[in-house]
Design a protein around this motif. Structure first.
Motif: not given
Length: 867
Positions: A234-235, A106-107, A139-145
């Protein structure tokens, strides 16, 4: 007949995808699967990250894999131990990365790409295989994968939103197979139960577990895709990873199903693992297994595909049987013996021929009845089940076929199943109608296709069930088009051909709106328009309670607030006199058709019990011979199972069941309605059973006897009465909406049931009886002053149809207020639904409504007040 082993049948195995290792040479008797594609030895990138949180993540991952029954190899656990102690992030990654099947990156802009890891892609057919996924999170995000695939998702389409919501299984509608794809062999989920977490931690690198389920065996390619929200892929397809899986076959398990008497039969089975997974996977089921049920049905000798492993098997055959459980261990599949030389197979003539089949694994079950109503001459049936619509899919077919419905009927030990063709799927399902019972019927398990007028025609005036039809299409109609738009003509047409008719899911529309009902009553009775009702004004109409009870403050006048509160209280009372809304699809026009002799029954056991029984009581208090019949409305009101609501009809002991006689027994009221966990096996008044009359020359005391029995294994849920919903008794018995539990019924808590003697809708006496699976004889003596109806009930599980006690040859005229209530219902129905009757039919309908009003007005004049 459709084969009973389907590729969608699921099972249990939880086998981890770990690092590819050189397998041992196969024994001479083994037939190894084709090897998994070799992976290049390219190591995954080691990412700089703090050691303590990564060590905690890997400890949780290791614990989770062990919990799933798929621990890391011993040598890997040994190597991890010192690295975990040292919190060495680089060593931890180096040790675990060879076991990674998929790597996700995850960028910083939260764009996701994915790549193949070094682990071998080995799955177990019909089992959930844990695989390790490495997530590099810049990204440091805490989303749900999320993990998805074009090869995953339901194999069906068409479940209605209402059905999914009612069953609290809306997930079964997600990603339905609207394109008719035939390559959906996967089911995917990211394991989020403790000790793992549903969301990413935000750490630069962490490891998660995906569970992959396959209905196929052999080599299968699938493209897996990851995202952390819509549009984050991603593309250039870089979020997608094609994987060629080597899928080990499941084990065909033959089920030997013996009834309580040792005879082969059909049983209900539910296979689960310790993590709550249900097998077969519901999203992968096609008929004969129904995707919205957690259980399956299998006849004696049929098979289910399960993988090696341990699981819990629950089994039974409806509420008249015990629901038993036991642990089962499915062994590894055993290949046929072979000495390695082509064509030289032991047992084949001359050493040639096909190899013998490997020995099959069998599970034998002996079902246990706790009650056998047929031994008393009572035969069970559900007059309202569907093969299409609601929870049923519309693709790959418009519902399911007779063999699939017969499996449901027999698997729940119903003697009678009435499969009603209705609006959804009518044009397809109507082909299965016959003037007699279906050819699949057996001597003591019969099925017939009939009609529910719903989704067309007169549905706005109440859905009606038409049983024992000889012709399924109304004269002048084309299939489901051009039927009458009110129910009286349809019910009369049913009677003309020897059929039996009544209203479905009766409580729908009989709910009370305190605000609306109070407003209507004030507008009708408040002659001086002061916004209050004095005693004289109130006497001109029917209040929900006596005047003094409504006038809570004792002021001598009733305010709008007091009237609303009275209606709300009435909603929890049986009987009650609050006029319902009559704005839905249940027993709406019954007040007209019952008065005109066109209706045979009111349905019970699938909607709020007070509302069902309250309408029935008022009609019987007017002397109208309306009977109760139990139904499920499967899979609309409930998709749990057929026979949740049942009619038990007394036909005498026999070895062959007659559908016409059973339907006539419904119309005559010769039996009781029940959820199957409660029974009244010998109810009599002065020796006369349900549906009969007891003539008395003058007022006298009658003797009431009954043998009642209650299951010790009744589910402890609001629909069975053990728990009162937080909204109150008004919603007890409702199978449509899963009510939030409130108070526990104190009688149920003590392992008892309260059996009540009901005379003219009022409780005359009661007895507490043990719910111990045994018959209990009870007796009552009750004085009868005037012609009355007498029944026994256990709220909300059981109600007998009544015995009529006729005093001095006079008709039953119990209550002026009951007749006024029926009049109020007719007026409200015409007000709110009269315009739904077609213009060219409305004049005839208006005449019929007025004729019915005249019947009740006459009854008002002949009946005493009970206030």
């Amino acid at each position: 007949m459709r084969a009973h082993v389907l590729p969608a049948l699921a099972a249990l195995a939880l086998t981890p995808v770990l690092a590819a290792q050189t397998p041992p040479a196969p024994a001479a008797h083994e037939h190894p699967m084709p090897p998994a594609p070799a992976r290049p030895a390219t190591a995954l990138a080691v990412i700089d990250v703090e050691g303590q949180p990564l060590a905690a993540n890997l400890q949780r991952l290791s614990d989770a894999l062990e919990l799933l029954g798929a621990p890391l190899p011993a040598e890997t656990r040994r190597a991890l131990a010192p690295a975990l102690q040292a919190r060495d992030a680089r060593a931890l990654q180096a040790i675990l990365d060879p076991h990674v099947l998929l790597a996700v990156h995850i960028n910083p802009e939260a764009r996701v790409k994915a790549a193949r890891g070094p682990a071998a892609a080995v799955l177990q057919q019909n089992g959930y295989t844990p695989v390790v996924v490495k997530v590099a999170n810049e990204s440091g995000g805490t989303q749900r994968l999320r993990i998805v695939s074009a090869q995953s998702g339901p194999v069906y389409a068409g479940m209605s939103k209402l059905a999914g919501d009612r069953m609290q299984q809306p997930h079964l509608r997600v990603n339905e197979n609207t394109e008719g794809r035939r390559d959906r062999f996967l089911e995917l989920e990211l394991y989020a139960a403790p000790p793992m977490t549903p969301n990413l931690s935000g750490l630069a690198v962490e490891y998660v577990i995906a569970l992959i389920y396959s209905t196929d065996a052999g080599l299968r390619e699938a493209t897996l895709e990851f995202d952390v929200g819509q549009g984050t892929q991603d593309l250039g397809f870089r979020a997608e990873v094609p994987v060629l899986f080597n899928i080990k076959p499941a084990v065909p398990v033959r089920l030997l199903v013996l009834d309580h008497d040792g005879m082969p039969t059909t049983g209900r089975f539910q296979f689960t693992d310790q993590h709550g997974h249900v097998f077969p996977a519901q999203a992968k089921r096609l008929a004969p297994d129904l995707f919205f049920q957690k259980h399956i049905y299998r006849a004696h000798g049929e098979t289910v595909l399960l993988p090696p492993g341990e699981l819990t098997m629950a089994y039974g055959r409806g509420p008249e049987y015990r629901w038993l459980q036991r642990a089962v261990t499915i062994p590894e599949p055993v290949a046929a013996a072979h000495d390695g030389r082509p064509g030289n197979t032991p047992g084949a003539a001359g050493g040639h021929g096909p190899p013998p089949q490997p020995p099959e694994f069998r599970i034998e079950v002996r079902l246990e009845r706790w009650i056998d109503p047929a031994a008393y001459g009572f035969f069970s049936g559900d007059h309202h089940i569907h093969a299409s619509g609601c929870a049923h899919y519309t693709s790959p077919s418009e519902g399911v076929e007779p063999a699939d419905m017969m499996r449901q009927v027999k698997g729940e030990a119903l003697n009678v199943g009435s499969v009603l063709t209705w609006g959804p799927g009518f044009d397809y399902q109507q082909q299965f109608f016959r003037p007699t019972t279906d050819t699949l019927s057996e001597p003591l398990t019969v099925m017939k296709y009939d009609i529910e007028v719903s989704g067309f025609g007169s549905q706005a005036l109440g859905h009606v069930c038409l049983l024992n039809l000889k012709d399924q299409i109304y004269p002048g109609a084309t299939l489901s088009r051009n039927w009458p738009t009110w129910t009286l003509p349809v019910l009369r047409w049913t009677k003309q051909q020897g059929g039996v008719g009544g209203y479905a899911h009766s409580g729908s529309g009989l709910q009370i709106d305190p605000v609306g009902a109070a407003k209507r009553l004030l507008e009708k009775l408040d002659t001086n328009k002061d916004g209050r009702l004095d005693a004289a004004e109130a006497a001109r109409g029917l209040l929900p309670e006596p005047f003094a009870a409504v006038d809570a403050d004792g002021s001598g006048a009733i305010s709008a607030t007091e009237l609303q509160a009275s209606h709300d209280r009435a909603d929890d009372q049986l009987p009650n006199y609050a006029i319902p809304e009559l704005n839905s699809v249940g027993a709406q026009e019954i007040f007209v058709t019952a008065a005109l002799g066109a209706c045979d029954f009111i349905s019970a056991m699938d909607t709020d019990r007070i509302r069902e029984w309250n309408a029935w009581y008022h009609l019987m208090n007017c002397g109208l011979p309306i009977k109760a019949s139990g139904e499920t409305d499967f899979p609309c009101m409930s998709g749990t199972r057929v026979g949740q609501g049942r009619s038990y009809v007394q036909l005498g002991k026999g070895t062959k069941l007659d559908y016409t006689a059973w339907c006539r027994g419904i119309a005559a009221g010769r039996g009781y309605v029940s959820d199957g966990y409660a029974h009244a096996l010998d109810f009599r008044v002065n020796g006369r059973p349900s549906g009969d009359e007891v003539p008395l020359a003058s007022a006298a005391t009658v003797q009431v006897k009954a043998t009642v029995a209650f299951s010790a294994e009744t589910p402890f849920e609001p629909i069975y009465g053990g728990i009162i919903p937080v909204t109150g008794p008004r919603h007890v018995g409702d199978t449509v909406i899963k009510r939030e539990p409130g108070a526990t019924d104190p009688v149920y808590q003590r392992g008892l049931r309260k059996v009540e003697l009901v005379v003219n809708g009022r409780v005359a006496a009661s007895r507490e009886v043990a719910a111990d699976g045994r018959g209990h004889e009870i007796e009552f003596s009750v004085p009868i002053e005037r012609s009355s109806w007498v029944a026994v009930r256990e709220f909300p599980q059981l109600h007998t149809n009544p015995v009529s006690v006729i005093v001095g040859g006079q008709p039953i005229r119990v209550s002026r207020e009951s007749a006024e209530w029926c009049l109020g219902c007719i007026d409200q129905l015409w007000r709110i639904r009269g315009t739904r009757i077609a213009t060219n039919e409305r004049a005839e309908a208006e005449r019929a409504y007025e004729e019915a009003r005249a019947v009740y007005r006459k009854i008002v004049g002949e009946s005493p007040s009970t206030r």
